[in-house]
Design a protein around this motif. Structure first.
Motif, PDB file in Angstrom:
ATOM      1  N   ALA A  12      10.832  -5.200   9.226  1.00  0.00           N
ATOM      2  CA  ALA A  12       9.988  -6.091  10.024  1.00  0.00           C
ATOM      3  C   ALA A  12       8.610  -6.145   9.364  1.00  0.00           C
ATOM      4  O   ALA A  12       8.087  -7.202   9.050  1.00  0.00           O
ATOM      5  CB  ALA A  12       9.885  -5.590  11.440  1.00  0.00           C
ATOM      6  N   CYS A  13       8.013  -4.970   9.147  1.00  0.00           N
ATOM      7  CA  CYS A  13       6.756  -4.857   8.415  1.00  0.00           C
ATOM      8  C   CYS A  13       6.916  -3.730   7.401  1.00  0.00           C
ATOM      9  O   CYS A  13       7.816  -2.925   7.521  1.00  0.00           O
ATOM     10  CB  CYS A  13       5.603  -4.534   9.359  1.00  0.00           C
ATOM     11  SG  CYS A  13       5.217  -5.920  10.440  1.00  0.00           S
ATOM     12  N   GLY A  14       6.023  -3.663   6.430  1.00  0.00           N
ATOM     13  CA  GLY A  14       6.128  -2.633   5.403  1.00  0.00           C
ATOM     14  C   GLY A  14       7.094  -3.089   4.321  1.00  0.00           C
ATOM     15  O   GLY A  14       7.557  -4.241   4.319  1.00  0.00           O
ATOM     16  N   SER A  15       7.380  -2.167   3.371  1.00  0.00           N
ATOM     17  CA  SER A  15       8.154  -2.600   2.212  1.00  0.00           C
ATOM     18  C   SER A  15       9.575  -2.054   2.191  1.00  0.00           C
ATOM     19  O   SER A  15      10.387  -2.496   1.398  1.00  0.00           O
ATOM     20  CB  SER A  15       7.435  -2.161   0.932  1.00  0.00           C
ATOM     21  OG  SER A  15       7.492  -0.761   0.838  1.00  0.00           O
ATOM     22  N   ALA A  18       6.808 -11.408   2.703  1.00  0.00           N
ATOM     23  CA  ALA A  18       6.588 -10.332   3.671  1.00  0.00           C
ATOM     24  C   ALA A  18       6.642 -10.808   5.112  1.00  0.00           C
ATOM     25  O   ALA A  18       6.770 -10.012   6.027  1.00  0.00           O
ATOM     26  CB  ALA A  18       5.244  -9.660   3.390  1.00  0.00           C
ATOM     27  N   ASP A  69       4.099   1.808   1.531  1.00  0.00           N
ATOM     28  CA  ASP A  69       4.844   1.067   2.552  1.00  0.00           C
ATOM     29  C   ASP A  69       3.994  -0.115   3.037  1.00  0.00           C
ATOM     30  O   ASP A  69       3.839  -0.345   4.243  1.00  0.00           O
ATOM     31  CB  ASP A  69       5.247   1.964   3.723  1.00  0.00           C
ATOM     32  CG  ASP A  69       6.306   1.296   4.603  1.00  0.00           C
ATOM     33  OD1 ASP A  69       6.942   0.342   4.127  1.00  0.00           O
ATOM     34  OD2 ASP A  69       6.478   1.721   5.748  1.00  0.00           O
ATOM     35  N   ALA A  70       3.438  -0.819   2.092  1.00  0.00           N
ATOM     36  CA  ALA A  70       2.577  -1.965   2.409  1.00  0.00           C
ATOM     37  C   ALA A  70       3.431  -3.229   2.551  1.00  0.00           C
ATOM     38  O   ALA A  70       4.590  -3.259   2.138  1.00  0.00           O
ATOM     39  CB  ALA A  70       1.562  -2.162   1.295  1.00  0.00           C
ATOM     40  N   ASP A  71       2.851  -4.245   3.171  1.00  0.00           N
ATOM     41  CA  ASP A  71       3.579  -5.499   3.343  1.00  0.00           C
ATOM     42  C   ASP A  71       3.433  -6.392   2.114  1.00  0.00           C
ATOM     43  O   ASP A  71       4.390  -7.051   1.713  1.00  0.00           O
ATOM     44  CB  ASP A  71       3.032  -6.255   4.560  1.00  0.00           C
ATOM     45  CG  ASP A  71       3.226  -5.469   5.830  1.00  0.00           C
ATOM     46  OD1 ASP A  71       4.343  -5.486   6.346  1.00  0.00           O
ATOM     47  OD2 ASP A  71       2.273  -4.812   6.288  1.00  0.00           O
ATOM     48  N   GLY A  83       5.430 -10.235  -2.077  1.00  0.00           N
ATOM     49  CA  GLY A  83       5.474 -10.359  -0.617  1.00  0.00           C
ATOM     50  C   GLY A  83       4.848 -11.647  -0.131  1.00  0.00           C
ATOM     51  O   GLY A  83       5.089 -12.062   0.991  1.00  0.00           O
TER      52      GLY A  83
END
Lengths: 524, 379
Positions: B362-365, B145, A43-45, A60
């Protein structure tokens, strides 16, 4: 029930990543697929791949933005990113950045598994320089098929022996014409490995290959050298297992197997076929299977720990009830006596009763503080980069026992650790050592960084007496020579904190010294 | 001074409903963006809205599952107007079912025309394309992102009726419509579902994309019906099964936070397979998910609090995208009461769409959600 209690998300990501990588036929597609899975699993940006320090793919962010993030990891409207870097082969690194929380040990393990899957796939993907893939698609297909079958089996924590047998059987399928053995450290004597699963080796000959000293043979060297070890012309080499040498084994290779952060064994394949050598793909395949073995063993360890933690919580509750009730009864009794018999008590008697009530009240306060600390101990803090020496200095200076403590010069290394948690653990160890050091004894503290493991040891003169070493970590256990006000929770909490950080705390007694050693994963 | 306005109307003539809702939302003001949600034919409602709002950027979506109004009244059309200084650009991508990558890139291109420091991409899509995951992925890849996403795929209802989208004057199907909105302050996005894992896991075996063929080495439909304790009549009609499945999802564990929901939308009684709302990974363990009205209501409060908490000061407006399954679990009174309690001021306009899949990141994937409520707080 929460599935996360016994299930690692790494088990989710591997099969679908391997399957997806199996479909791709170009390098950019392999990068994109891997980055997407890495992003989802953590769950990384953002995520990117660098090769020879050039960023070759990013998700991203653009490649130029990724380059900027490498210098200053701040993402607009998301905030500061924690960065995770995973090596893939000698020249490639996978990065992930996450703003919501720092990466932990399990995230690193997932990242490593994703990196390993990419390495396997790259062996089957034509690069820009190569016209053809290194591996036949059918070979890659067999590999993927086996890994896909193994991962859910591991995730479901089937009988450990069944899983280990499946791994050795898969190794022989994926690396044809081989025999395979999985060896783990002997719990009774960790200087030896014992064979826990084999495929293709007659069990009737077991006594001849069952035990192997670490550092010797291909399997023993993989443990000490913590890398893939290959021995060609096996039967001509001297430091090999006589049983296989006599049977004219042609080639053998072995990959290390880990449990959490420790290397605890090796997975070895060997072939009797004359002229046989292992390809780059087969090397990667063995490493991937060894990673899976590590996953299985670590999950099994986590399962054991979960059972143990539940038992420990139940025990703690019973102990806590007792420990809280005793001072409370004394306190209430003293106050009730003062109120009921105030007229008959002398001033001294009244003061003595009130003093006793106050002392018990303070005992209760200290006990409750420690229990609160214990309940917080498993909450992850935030990691930061610090000088090793700085952590030790702060831990010693935070105490009032500085005069009794000698700190060995710490290496100049910087490490990435949860500073508050490590300082708290070291403070507890120093406090404990001071209490048990005797009249004039000196407490010694030293730290060292070995690979990616930080070790801090705290020693004091003395013995554990009749206590079994493991007993000192149980709640409310105090040594007979202890002085001061401790209630026996400090070491219990310190070990919980260490384990929450992915490390451990151990004790040993030798030559009139008791030494506690904290071992933690730390990125240098 | 930025403002938002909401209007809702019910009328047998969708044009009149559209006009009435638009007049109520804008109150004679010039809007920067108009958002239209319709439970009636969108083309007619759009014509009515257009008569009132003039040539402003407009996006919209229909939902057979219904729309959500500010006051909990029955309505056919809901219109939200944003004005007073939002920077807006709209775009759409067509043919999502065949070329989701191209469609999502076209939709996300709206961002190129918005230069504000803080931006968000509002997305409205068609759930019947079978490419919801790919479409959202494509947008993420194009947007990057740093740009939050919010929106939803309008609900096709349990009878699987068609969902259409609106962009400017056009009504589209098989499309992804986007509005890039810019403001000098950050936008807030929250999402939650309130489901948790229970019982024994099932291993996903053979599967193709969003269709599961086997679970635990059994035909997927049989294993699913057994684990969800379904009544024998559940396969009597398609709508009945869809209604049952919407409150019996499966889930994948995640390391932190709520499990990822796999929403079962359809079954093939002959082939004994299950169709899900988005792609399902192979060889993973899935758990049956359970919840109750309290947990679902609490998730709504969490999503609202997260969205509102992410912006500076009180929001000037909220948009919600709420899974149709939530309506089965929450009665209207409880849902409206929960939203009212959480909204920071009673004057905050509220408009929403019932969805088959929600978009929020908003954040994360993780941007695509199911059985959830996604909330956008406008600064």
């Amino acid at each position: 029930m929460n599935g996360d209690d016994h299930f690692d998300v790494t088990g989710q990501v591997l099969p679908s990543l391997l399957e997806a990588l199996h479909e791709v036929r170009s390098l950019p597609a392999a990068y994109a697929t891997t980055l997407q899975h890495l992003l989802d699993a953590l769950d990384a940006d953002v995520a990117w791949v660098s090769r020879d320090r050039d960023i070759v793919a990013a998700l991203g962010v653009s490649r130029s933005e990724a380059e900027a993030l490498r210098q200053d990891p701040v993402l607009a409207d998301c905030g500061r990113l924690d960065l995770l870097a995973v090596g893939v082969g000698s020249d490639m690194t996978l990065y992930a950045g996450r703003s919501t929380r720092p990466f932990d040990t399990r995230d690193r393990r997932t990242g490593r598994a994703v990196g390993r899957a990419l390495a396997v796939a790259l062996a089957g993907t034509p690069s820009q320089e190569q016209e053809q893939a290194v591996v036949e698609p059918s070979q890659l297909s067999t590999m993927v098929q086996h890994l896909c079958t193994l991962v859910p089996r591991i995730a479901r924590t089937e009988q450990m022996q069944t899983t280990l047998d499946a791994i050795t059987a898969s190794a022989v399928e994926v690396i044809p014409g081989s025999v395979c053995g999985l060896r783990l450290l002997d719990p009774a004597d960790p200087s030896y490995l014992i064979t826990v699963s084999t495929h293709g080796v007659p069990t009737t000959d077991e006594p001849a290959w069952e035990r192997l000293p670490i550092g010797h043979g291909v399997g023993g060297r993989a443990v000490t050298e913590v890398r893939l070890v290959i021995q060609r012309d096996y039967s001509l080499a001297s430091d090999t297992v006589p049983y296989f040498r006599q049977r004219r084994l042609e080639v053998a290779m072995s990959a290390p197997v880990r449990e959490a952060h420790r290397t605890i064994g090796s997975l070895t394949v060997g072939s009797y076929e004359p002229g046989r050598d292992y390809s780059a793909f087969e090397e990667q395949a063995l490493v991937a299977l060894a990673e899976l073995t590590s996953l299985a063993l670590t999950d099994a360890q986590r399962h054991r720990e979960a059972v143990e933690a539940r038992r420990s919580r139940e025990m703690l509750l019973a102990e806590v009830s007792h420990e809280l009730k005793t001072p409370l009864s004394v306190l209430l009794g003293a106050v009730a006596t003062v109120r009921r018999h105030a007229a008959r008590l002398t001033v001294d008697e009244r003061d003595e009763l009130l003093e006793s009530a106050l002392a018990r009240g303070r005992d209760l306060e200290r006990l409750i503080d420690q229990l609160l600390q214990s309940s917080r101990s498993e909450l992850a803090g935030s990691s930061e980069r610090v000088r090793l020496a700085q952590v030790l200095e702060q831990a010693v200076h935070a105490s009032t026992w500085g005069a009794h403590v000698e700190v060995a010069p710490a290496p100049a290394d910087e490490v990435v650790i949860d500073v508050a948690a490590v300082r708290s653990i070291v403070e507890s160890l120093i406090a404990n050592a001071v209490r048990h050091r005797g009249e004039e004894g000196l407490v010694r503290v030293q730290a060292a960084l070995a690979g990616d493991t930080l070790r801090v040891s705290v020693s004091n003169p003395g013995t554990l007496g009749e206590l079994e070493p493991e007993r000192v970590f149980e709640p409310f256990v105090r040594g007979r020579d202890a002085t001061g006000h401790g209630v026996g929770l400090g070491l219990f909490i310190a070990r919980r904190q260490a384990r929450a950080l992915g490390g451990d705390l151990e004790v040993r007694e030798a030559y009139g010294q008791v030494t506690f050693t904290l071992a933690l994963p730390a990125d240098g | 001074m930025r403002w938002t306005g909401a209007g809702q109307a019910a009328h047998e003539d969708p044009r009149l409903a559209g006009s009435a809702a638009a007049e109520q939302a804008l109150g004679g003001r010039d809007a920067d963006l108009v958002v239209v949600f319709a439970a009636t034919p969108l083309s007619d409602a759009l014509a009515g809205v257009r008569r009132v709002v003039g040539p402003v950027p407009l996006v919209g979506c229909s939902s057979a599952g219904g729309v959500l109004t500010q006051l909990g009244e029955a309505a056919d059309v809901v219109v939200a107007g944003l004005g007073g200084g939002y920077e807006v650009a709209t775009a759409f991508g067509a043919d999502v079912s065949h070329a989701p990558g191209d469609a999502s890139r076209a939709a996300a291109a709206a961002l190129d025309r918005v230069g504000s420091r803080h931006r968000i991409l509002l997305l409205l899509g068609d759930p019947a394309t079978g490419k919801t995951s790919a479409a959202v992925r494509g947008v993420q890849a194009r947007a990057g992102a740093a740009v939050p996403l919010v929106g939803g795929f309008g609900s096709a209802g349990f009878g699987h009726r068609g969902v259409v989208q609106a962009h400017a004057h056009e009504v589209l199907d098989d499309a992804l419509v986007a509005a890039a909105i810019g403001a000098p302050a950050p936008f807030g996005v929250g999402v939650a579902h309130g489901w948790h894992m229970a019982g024994s896991p099932l291993v996903v075996g053979e599967r193709t994309g969003a269709e599961i063929v086997t679970l635990d080495d059994e035909p997927a439909l049989d294993a699913y019906l057994a684990t969800s304790d379904a009544p024998g009549s559940v396969l009597d009609d398609l709508a009945g099964f869809a209604r049952w499945a919407s409150v019996h999802p499966l889930g994948l564990p995640r390391r932190h936070g709520e499990p990822r929901v796999i929403s079962v939308v359809d079954a093939d009684p002959r082939a004994r397979t299950l169709r899900c709302a988005s792609d399902v990974p192979r060889d993973v363990l899935t758990w049956p998910l359970v919840t109750d009205a309290d947990a679902v209501a609490a998730a709504g409060r969490r999503a609202l609090a997260a969205a509102v908490g992410a912006i500076d000061g009180p929001p000037v407006g909220l948009l919600t995208f709420e899974a149709l399954s939530r309506r089965q679990l929450l009665d209207d009174v409880r849902r409206d009461a929960d939203l009212d309690q959480t909204a920071p001021a009673s004057a905050v306009p509220l408009a929403g769409l019932h969805t088959d899949a929600e978009i929020a990141r908003a954040c994360g994937s993780h941007a695509l959600h199911h059985c959830s409520i996604a909330v956008l707080a406008l600064p």
